[in-house]
Scaffold this motif. Structure first.
Motif, PDB file in Angstrom:
ATOM      1  N   GLY A 122       7.896  22.415  17.932  1.00 12.78           N
ATOM      2  CA  GLY A 122       7.087  22.158  19.375  1.00 12.78           C
ATOM      3  C   GLY A 122       6.058  21.395  19.377  1.00 12.78           C
ATOM      4  N   ARG A 134       8.745  23.654  24.623  1.00 14.07           N
ATOM      5  CA  ARG A 134       9.981  24.402  23.825  1.00 14.07           C
ATOM      6  C   ARG A 134      10.958  24.885  25.102  1.00 14.07           C
ATOM      7  NH1 ARG A 134       7.964  27.566  18.881  1.00 14.07           N
ATOM      8  NH2 ARG A 134      10.030  28.690  19.232  1.00 14.07           N
ATOM      9  N   THR A 141      12.190  20.519  22.071  1.00 13.53           N
ATOM     10  CA  THR A 141      11.551  20.451  23.354  1.00 13.53           C
ATOM     11  C   THR A 141      12.245  19.436  24.217  1.00 13.53           C
ATOM     12  OG1 THR A 141      10.281  18.341  22.335  1.00 13.53           O
ATOM     13  CG2 THR A 141       9.283  20.703  22.227  1.00 13.53           C
TER      14      THR A 141
END
Length: 339
Positions: A122, A134, A141
């Protein structure tokens, strides 16, 4: 970068009626000489006025890919499936080519911009302050929520996701039993993904085929009798055999960046396979080998995995279509200011 090549973020409707957020690279007629045109715009012996690249890794809507913000990218899809899906978007649409991907890398290089991205669950492994949004525990993501430093040129008009989140299939480059083959210019935008494409060319140095193979890392060589193996390493650790220096064709095809001796992104090769097709960029959980220059040439076209996605691109053969998009974008901008 050529001064006559312009760039603009636009929204394009495909034949399925889906909007697509795209970065359009375009050239106005009369502003350039044919010999100066980048390979990006050369398709099947013609010069096209515009090539558009999805700003975001594609999601899938009713079997059709789309470049949209706030979406979960489509993954676990094979090379051929991704190429066929892009073709369903209409005339000129195609799976992103290696020529297009490398053009973006080289533009970033010329701008002095380091492309960031989701290479560590992330966030950016090289700058943990940079993070996306995320949507699962794996660290993937959503599209369109990245900081500007994660676009290829550091602007909102750029292409996002080239470094991290998902590796991406690209066409027009492959290994054939370890020998590097490619399609010229941007011809892969038409049919370069097919096994029997008529224009596969062998990358050569001094008339000898150039090969990539595993050898306690990865070796680039013109030697014929080489070890048959798979392996990977940091690009900076790539070994040269029977080569005094990195050949220019390796830069042109994006095998390595110009500053390859300092590049920590990963490269993988398998010369056991009759055909190994590429995915580029890097995934959401590979900090040591992550980077926009990462290149994997160690799997067949049937390979699928949850960290490999794709993006569509589009070429336009009519300048009128380009001006229509520019006009629509200007009108939308003016309307937003009025509100």
């Amino acid at each position: 970068m050529k001064e006559f090549v312009k760039k603009k973020a636009v929204i394009v409707m495909d034949s399925a009626g889906l909007p697509n957020y795209m970065t359009m690279f375009y050239m106005e007629p009369g502003t350039y000489e044919p010999e100066d045109v980048p390979e990006l715009f050369k398709i099947r012996n013609k010069i096209v006025p515009a090539v558009l690249v999805s700003q975001f890794t594609n999601t899938m809507i009713k079997g059709v890919p789309a470049s949209l913000p706030y979406q979960q990218p489509k993954h676990t899809i094979s090379y051929d499936e991704a190429a066929a899906a892009c073709g369903r978007k209409g005339k000129g649409w195609h799976l992103m080519t290696n020529t297009e991907f490398v053009y973006l890398l080289h533009e970033a290089e010329e701008l002095g911009h380091t492309i960031g991205g989701n290479t560590n669950y992330g966030s950016n492994s090289k700058n943990e302050q940079e993070s996306g949004v995320r949507y699962d525990s794996a660290g993937r993501t959503l599209t369109g929520c990245d900081p500007l430093t994660w676009s290829h040129d550091g602007t909102a008009d750029g292409v996002f996701g080239l470094c991290g989140n998902f590796y991406e299939w690209v066409t027009g480059l492959r290994l054939h039993y370890g020998v590097i083959e490619y399609t010229k210019n941007n011809d892969a935008a038409v049919d370069g993904y097919t096994t029997e494409a008529p224009d596969w060319q062998v990358a050569t140095v001094n008339g000898k085929p150039l090969r990539l193979y595993g050898n306690d890392g990865v070796t680039l060589s013109t030697k014929e009798d080489v070890e048959v193996a798979w392996d990977g390493c940091h690009i900076k650790d790539l070994q040269l055999e029977e080569l005094e220096e990195m050949p220019e064709i390796a830069y042109k095809l994006g095998i390595v960046p110009h500053d390859w001796k300092n590049e920590t992104a990963g490269i993988w090769a398998d010369n056991e396979l009759e055909e190994a097709v590429p995915f580029r960029g890097s995934g959401f959980r590979h900090p040591p080998l992550g980077g926009d220059g990462a290149l994997n040439l160690s799997y067949p076209r049937s390979f699928v995995r949850g960290n490999v996605s794709f993006r569509s691109a589009l070429f336009l053969e009519s300048w009128e279509l380009v001006t229509d998009l520019l006009k629509a974008g200007a009108e939308a901008h003016a309307g937003a200011q009025d509100e």
